[in-house]
Design a protein around this motif. Structure first.
Motif, PDB file in Angstrom:
ATOM      1  N   CYS A   1      -9.598   2.167   2.737  1.00  0.00           N
ATOM      2  CA  CYS A   1      -8.706   1.954   3.874  1.00  0.00           C
ATOM      3  C   CYS A   1      -8.089   3.261   4.368  1.00  0.00           C
ATOM      4  CB  CYS A   1      -7.597   0.993   3.472  1.00  0.00           C
ATOM      5  SG  CYS A   1      -7.334  -0.327   4.624  1.00  0.00           S
ATOM      6  N   TYR A   2      -7.594   4.066   3.437  1.00  0.00           N
ATOM      7  CA  TYR A   2      -6.842   5.274   3.777  1.00  0.00           C
ATOM      8  C   TYR A   2      -7.488   6.550   3.225  1.00  0.00           C
ATOM      9  CZ  TYR A   2      -3.428   1.494   4.191  1.00  0.00           C
ATOM     10  OH  TYR A   2      -2.799   0.316   4.500  1.00  0.00           O
TER      11      TYR A   2
ATOM     12  N   HIS B   1       0.819  -1.215   0.000  1.00  0.00           N
ATOM     13  CA  HIS B   1       0.000   0.000   0.000  1.00  0.00           C
ATOM     14  C   HIS B   1       0.852   1.264   0.000  1.00  0.00           C
ATOM     15  CE1 HIS B   1      -3.534  -2.367   2.095  1.00  0.00           C
ATOM     16  NE2 HIS B   1      -3.192  -2.871   0.912  1.00  0.00           N
TER      17      HIS B   1
ATOM     18  N   ARG C   1      -0.792   4.428  -1.593  1.00  0.00           N
ATOM     19  CA  ARG C   1      -1.980   4.812  -0.833  1.00  0.00           C
ATOM     20  C   ARG C   1      -1.595   5.408   0.521  1.00  0.00           C
ATOM     21  NH1 ARG C   1      -5.246  -0.722  -1.043  1.00  0.00           N
ATOM     22  NH2 ARG C   1      -6.763   0.460   0.196  1.00  0.00           N
ATOM     23  N   ARG C   2      -0.630   4.821   1.186  1.00  0.00           N
ATOM     24  CA  ARG C   2      -0.194   5.320   2.495  1.00  0.00           C
ATOM     25  C   ARG C   2       0.592   6.621   2.361  1.00  0.00           C
ATOM     26  NH1 ARG C   2       2.610   0.004   4.855  1.00  0.00           N
ATOM     27  NH2 ARG C   2       2.691   1.122   6.859  1.00  0.00           N
TER      28      ARG C   2
ATOM     29  N   PRO D   1      -5.301  11.821   0.052  1.00  0.00           N
ATOM     30  CA  PRO D   1      -5.694  10.411  -0.091  1.00  0.00           C
ATOM     31  C   PRO D   1      -6.329  10.134  -1.438  1.00  0.00           C
ATOM     32  CG  PRO D   1      -7.244  11.576   1.306  1.00  0.00           C
ATOM     33  CD  PRO D   1      -6.102  12.516   1.068  1.00  0.00           C
TER      34      PRO D   1
ATOM     35  N   ASP E   1     -10.518   5.060  -1.950  1.00  0.00           N
ATOM     36  CA  ASP E   1      -9.725   4.218  -1.059  1.00  0.00           C
ATOM     37  C   ASP E   1     -10.492   4.011   0.243  1.00  0.00           C
ATOM     38  OD1 ASP E   1      -7.823   2.998   0.572  1.00  0.00           O
ATOM     39  OD2 ASP E   1      -6.169   4.153  -0.275  1.00  0.00           O
TER      40      ASP E   1
ATOM     41  N   LYS F   1      -1.834   9.488   1.623  1.00  0.00           N
ATOM     42  CA  LYS F   1      -2.573   9.820   2.843  1.00  0.00           C
ATOM     43  C   LYS F   1      -1.696  10.669   3.756  1.00  0.00           C
ATOM     44  CE  LYS F   1      -4.611   7.952   7.052  1.00  0.00           C
ATOM     45  NZ  LYS F   1      -4.734   6.772   7.948  1.00  0.00           N
TER      46      LYS F   1
END
Length: 258
Positions: free
Chosen positions: A198-199, A180, A183-184, A192, A196, A187
């Motif tokens: 999750c994040y 990830h 994505r991380r 972000p 997504d 964020k």
């Protein structure tokens, strides 16, 4: 014997899964344009799911395939697999040594910088059951992500306390391949990715799901991958076209480009 085994791997007795788009294939490797929403292979949290890239490719090619790297379930784009464990090992070594070059495209919240590099170490993520799907474990490792903003959009749609929605279409090149990572990292930059779960930003996700219900997804696509062929040594650059969902969204955003 192999043919009979492959036939038993069919994902459903009634529904024939859509064939994967093969971008390159020879005696040693196969490269596909993975659709969003499809697992690369079954995981500990998805043992009961019959459909995955590995299973579809076994049916489609009539051969066993071995994963080399991964793309998140929601991510589409270039994915390479090997036809033997030895070829898979050689390719995996290239990914582990950061000898491949991966280019992604994503849609993020806000107006990001024109160009930049995100240096932000990331710890290992492990899948787990419960409220949070992933658990952070282990020591943080170096992670570096380069990006370039290709377009910015401002839509006259209120989001949370803001009276307009700002988005950026970004080209991304991660140096490593931490789980990830893109994505991380975005964020962490307060940008972000749209879609997504999750994040991402729940406000952006709610609005975009409302206005693009048929095309809503994780807006992340693996556009190209450069690596050395594990047998011939030839430099391979494989590109994957954007999905219909992403193209539809970009077309809808065009009138709002700033």
């Amino acid at each position: 014997m192999l043919e009979a085994t492959v036939n038993r791997l069919s994902t459903s007795p009634n529904i024939e899964p859509e064939p994967l788009s093969i971008l390159f294939q020879d005696d040693h490797i196969v490269v596909v344009n993975k659709p969003s929403g499809l697992l690369v292979h079954r995981t500990n949290l998805a043992k009961d799911e019959e459909d995955a890239v590995v299973q579809r490719l076994r049916d489609q090619t009539g051969q066993w395939v071995f994963p080399v790297h991964r793309l998140d379930r929601g991510t589409s784009g270039v994915l390479v697999m090997a036809f033997t464990p030895e070829v898979a090992r050689r390719l995996s070594a290239q990914f582990s040594a950061s000898e491949t070059q991966k280019t992604y495209h994503c849609l993020v919240r806000g107006f990001c910088d024109e160009v930049g590099v995100i240096h932000y170490p990331l710890a290992k993520l492990n899948e787990q059951k419960g409220r949070s799907r992933f658990k952070i474990e282990g020591t943080e490792k170096e992670a570096e992500t380069h990006f370039k903003c290709l377009a910015q959009y401002q839509l006259p749609i209120p989001v949370s306390r803001y009276d307009a929605m700002r988005l950026s279409w970004v080209e991304v090149t991660p140096k490593q391949g931490r789980k990830h990572q893109i994505r991380r990292h975005f964020k962490h930059q307060l940008h972000p990715l749209v879609g997504d779960s999750c994040y991402g930003c729940r406000h952006i996700n709610k609005v975009t799901k409302d206005i693009w219900p048929e095309d809503f997804r994780l807006m992340l696509h693996a556009s190209s991958l450069r690596f050395s062929h594990p047998i011939t040594g030839q430099t391979m650059t494989i590109k994957a076209e954007l999905s219909d969902e992403i193209l539809n969204v970009l077309n809808k955003l065009l009138p709002y480009q700033v």
